[in-house]
Design an enzyme around this catalytic site. Structure first.
Site, PDB file in Angstrom:
ATOM      1  N   TYR A 163       0.833  -1.202   0.000  1.00  0.00           N
ATOM      2  CA  TYR A 163       0.000   0.000   0.000  1.00  0.00           C
ATOM      3  C   TYR A 163       0.870   1.255   0.000  1.00  0.00           C
ATOM      4  CZ  TYR A 163      -3.232   3.583   1.708  1.00  0.00           C
ATOM      5  OH  TYR A 163      -3.980   4.731   1.868  1.00  0.00           O
ATOM      6  N   GLY A 194     -11.853   7.326  10.441  1.00  0.00           N
ATOM      7  CA  GLY A 194     -12.754   6.230  10.787  1.00  0.00           C
ATOM      8  C   GLY A 194     -13.627   5.824   9.613  1.00  0.00           C
TER       9      GLY A 194
END
EC number: 1.1.1.304
Length: 259
Positions: free
Chosen positions: A155, A189
């Site tokens: 990533y 989040g």
């Protein structure tokens, strides 16, 4: 920014949806794009119910033809493109010695090829438009474009590549009055962080939520970010206020990584 058009990939939910909402508030006509048809349909309905000018296109950013079809859809709907946000991306959580060719190709296919194809498709249309109006290509990088983290190696490598593509595209497209910048979020989040948290918990034997807590505990501003934090930066990058800015990958992480 009245009568301007913004395309945002990966905008069915999460940071992409937050960016689309902010640009809609700024007066942009919005082109939503996502690979998840149900999520995309729901978000499009929300925008329409709020009276916002919106259209939606289901596409896979890792497919070059889909990115060009997205641009065609936007032009057919609204006549032009002023801002193209390459927001779609995925994560991968595993040690490097476990990464397979398929794992690598999946992450780079979406995070890197998706950005490259988005740049190509958007720039082709923006060049055709001509005129004095400066167009904007805005890419999703990450704190992982400036720093590398264990278990997130592929990533991170993909986001370093996005940062490099941003700089190269800025150099190549400046003569056409197209700026190219990137935003670099930290810990939010979102569903992506839910998946990261879940996978890290399996590897380390942590309780659910522990990885998210560990990564966000050192944020200087004292909280994880929310989509509006990132959307505020993209608002600036999409506005005339950033017309003199190009080739930058700007951190927006509440105080985590310092460059």
């Amino acid at each position: 920014m009245t009568e301007k058009v913004a395309v945002i990939t990966g905008s069915g939910d999460g940071l992409g949806k937050g960016i689309a909402q902010r640009l809609a508030q700024d007066g942009f006509r919005i082109v939503l794009s996502d690979i998840n048809a149900a999520t995309l349909e729901k978000t499009e309905a929300e925008f329409k119910s709020a009276g916002q000018a919106v259209t939606a296109f289901r596409g896979d950013v890792s497919r070059r033809e889909d990115q060009f079809a997205l641009v065609q859809h936007a032009v057919q709907a609204f006549g032009r493109i002023d801002v193209f946000v390459n927001n779609a991306g995925i994560e991968d959580v595993m040690p490097l010695d476990k990464v397979t060719a398929a794992d690598f190709d999946r992450v780079f296919g979406i995070n890197v090829k998706g950005v490259l194809f988005g740049i190509q498709a958007a720039a082709e249309q923006m060049k055709k438009q001509g005129g004095d109006r400066i167009c904007k290509i805005i890419n999703a990088a990450s704190i992982a474009a400036h720093e590398s983290y264990d278990l997130l190696g592929v990533y991170c490598a993909s986001k370093h590549a996005v940062r490099s593509l941003t700089v190269t595209a800025a150099k190549e497209l400046a003569p056409y009055k197209i700026t190219v910048n990137a935003y670099c979020p930290g810990v939010a989040g979102t569903r992506m962080w839910d998946r990261i948290d879940e996978e890290m918990a399996k590897i380390h034997g942590w309780q659910p939520g522990e990885a998210f807590k560990r990564f966000s505990s050192g944020i200087l501003m004292g909280r994880p970010q929310v989509p509006a934090d990132v959307a505020s930066l993209v608002h600036y990058l999409a506005s005339p206020d950033s017309d003199y800015m190009t080739g930058q990958a700007v951190l927006i992480d509440g105080g985590m990584v310092f460059r």
